[in-house]
Design a protein around this motif. Structure first.
Motif, mmCIF file in Angstrom:
data_model
loop_
_atom_site.group_PDB
_atom_site.id
_atom_site.type_symbol
_atom_site.label_atom_id
_atom_site.label_comp_id
_atom_site.label_asym_id
_atom_site.label_seq_id
_atom_site.Cartn_x
_atom_site.Cartn_y
_atom_site.Cartn_z
ATOM 1 N N GLN A 11 40.800 44.559 30.575
ATOM 2 C CA GLN A 11 41.564 43.320 30.692
ATOM 3 C C GLN A 11 41.926 43.041 32.148
ATOM 4 O OE1 GLN A 11 42.095 41.061 28.421
ATOM 5 N NE2 GLN A 11 43.256 39.762 29.819
ATOM 6 N N GLN A 12 42.313 44.085 32.868
ATOM 7 C CA GLN A 12 42.626 43.928 34.291
ATOM 8 C C GLN A 12 41.404 43.475 35.080
ATOM 9 O OE1 GLN A 12 44.159 47.803 35.323
ATOM 10 N NE2 GLN A 12 46.231 47.343 34.612
ATOM 11 N N LEU A 13 40.236 44.044 34.719
ATOM 12 C CA LEU A 13 38.994 43.669 35.403
ATOM 13 C C LEU A 13 38.623 42.218 35.106
ATOM 14 C CD1 LEU A 13 36.870 46.910 34.843
ATOM 15 C CD2 LEU A 13 37.833 46.087 36.996
ATOM 16 N N GLN A 15 40.664 39.779 34.432
ATOM 17 C CA GLN A 15 41.570 38.912 35.182
ATOM 18 C C GLN A 15 41.235 38.876 36.672
ATOM 19 O OE1 GLN A 15 45.512 40.347 34.296
ATOM 20 N NE2 GLN A 15 45.468 39.618 32.172
ATOM 21 N N SER A 16 40.904 40.058 37.238
ATOM 22 C CA SER A 16 40.637 40.122 38.684
ATOM 23 C C SER A 16 39.268 39.585 39.057
ATOM 24 C CB SER A 16 40.774 41.563 39.177
ATOM 25 O OG SER A 16 39.787 42.393 38.594
ATOM 26 N N HIS A 17 38.386 39.361 38.043
ATOM 27 C CA HIS A 17 37.040 38.874 38.335
ATOM 28 C C HIS A 17 36.836 37.418 37.927
ATOM 29 C CE1 HIS A 17 36.289 43.123 39.025
ATOM 30 N NE2 HIS A 17 35.143 42.791 39.578
ATOM 31 N N GLN A 18 37.938 36.683 37.844
ATOM 32 C CA GLN A 18 37.816 35.245 37.693
ATOM 33 C C GLN A 18 37.195 34.674 38.967
ATOM 34 O OE1 GLN A 18 38.553 33.536 34.863
ATOM 35 N NE2 GLN A 18 38.983 35.558 33.952
ATOM 36 N N GLN A 20 37.748 32.194 40.893
ATOM 37 C CA GLN A 20 38.658 31.830 41.980
ATOM 38 C C GLN A 20 39.194 33.066 42.696
ATOM 39 O OE1 GLN A 20 38.882 30.985 38.827
ATOM 40 N NE2 GLN A 20 38.963 28.739 38.588
ATOM 41 N N ARG A 21 39.519 34.088 41.921
ATOM 42 C CA ARG A 21 40.041 35.323 42.521
ATOM 43 C C ARG A 21 38.980 36.042 43.333
ATOM 44 N NH1 ARG A 21 44.363 38.451 38.622
ATOM 45 N NH2 ARG A 21 45.747 36.680 38.231
ATOM 46 N N ILE A 22 37.757 36.043 42.836
ATOM 47 C CA ILE A 22 36.664 36.674 43.585
ATOM 48 C C ILE A 22 36.456 35.959 44.909
ATOM 49 C CG2 ILE A 22 34.182 37.103 43.603
ATOM 50 C CD1 ILE A 22 34.318 37.514 40.591
ATOM 51 N N ARG A 24 38.608 34.154 46.600
ATOM 52 C CA ARG A 24 39.737 34.400 47.499
ATOM 53 C C ARG A 24 39.650 35.788 48.116
ATOM 54 N NH1 ARG A 24 43.697 34.687 44.049
ATOM 55 N NH2 ARG A 24 43.642 32.438 43.667
ATOM 56 N N ARG A 25 39.276 36.781 47.298
ATOM 57 C CA ARG A 25 39.180 38.162 47.781
ATOM 58 C C ARG A 25 38.072 38.312 48.818
ATOM 59 N NH1 ARG A 25 39.269 40.252 43.141
ATOM 60 N NH2 ARG A 25 37.052 40.628 42.794
#
Length: 253
Positions: A11-13, A15-18, A20-22, A24-25
């Motif tokens: 679940q954390q992965l 969320q972090s691999h949306q 937009q987040r990718i 930004r990162r």
């Protein structure tokens, strides 16, 4: 229990691999870690300061001598360590920039040869035929990407350069903070807190410092904090034992 942990991680992965987040990162670029610089300064600070304490203890000199020599070591040797690390990291960065200029020049003077290097680099990674030629054409169409690829794949350099100032300050601060531990029992004596066996307390604090550095390193790299603490304690303890042996040898002279 294992499935629950796995599901939570998934679940954390997610969320972090949306997208937009990718984006930004990736736009922020990879960060630099100064853990190596901190550990370098911390271990050296503990060992060199304890070596002074052990040497003075072995020679039978006074507590005031321990404090003076110990503080001198923290300031002079700590600054020397920080400055050396600053210059070393700066030299690494300058070497990368020199190689970058050289690759730019080679691309300008002999692009055919540099293009063939790209071709062979990616052929070695398993690409072939039209797919390989597409990769070569895409990379060599952008000079910055071209040179960056050569720096990474031909020379083995990282494109993310560390800050010499931050590296130097990490080493200096670790040296002073951890290196002060072996001196604490003697500094307490100067302010009226007399300990019956300051050298024993110094030894204990030195080993505590080794364990703390090792545990912190273990947490940062994702390994067992206990194992990392014991590893650092064993290596640091061997160095501390050598320092004490040298002090005892001085006493016998």
């Amino acid at each position: 229990m294992a499935q629950s942990k796995s599901a939570k991680l998934r679940q954390q992965l997610v969320q972090s691999h949306q997208p937009q987040r990718i984006a930004r990162r990736l736009s922020q670029g990879p960060g630099n870690s100064y853990l190596r610089d901190f550990i370098y300064g911390a271990i050296d600070g503990l060992i060199t300061t304890f070596a002074i304490v052990a040497g003075v203890a072995g020679a039978g000199l006074s507590v005031s001598v321990v404090v003076v020599l110990g503080l001198a070591n923290l300031l002079a040797d700590g600054f020397s360590m920080g400055a050396s690390n600053f210059l070393g990291v700066r030299a690494d960065n300058q070497r990368i920039e020199k190689t970058r200029r050289q690759e730019h020049l080679e691309v300008e003077l002999y692009p055919e040869g540099e293009r063939e290097e790209i071709r062979q680099i990616f052929a070695a990674k398993g690409f072939s035929g039209a797919q390989l030629e597409d990769i070569v054409a895409t990379i060599t169409d952008d000079k910055k990407l071209w040179v960056d690829t050569m720096l990474q794949d031909e020379h083995g350099f990282s494109l993310q350069q560390a800050s010499p100032l931050k590296a130097g300050l990490a080493t200096l601060s670790a040296f002073v903070l951890l290196g002060a531990l072996p001196l604490l029992p003697f500094l307490l004596g100067l302010v009226g807190v007399d300990l019956a066996h300051p050298y024993r307390f110094s030894l204990v604090l030195t080993f505590v410092g080794f364990a703390l550095v090792g545990a912190a390193k273990g947490r940062q790299v994702g390994s067992s904090a206990w194992i990392s603490a014991l590893e650092t304690l064993a290596i640091g303890g061997a160095a501390a034992g050598l320092a004490y042996w040298v002090g005892a040898l001085i006493s016998g002279l």
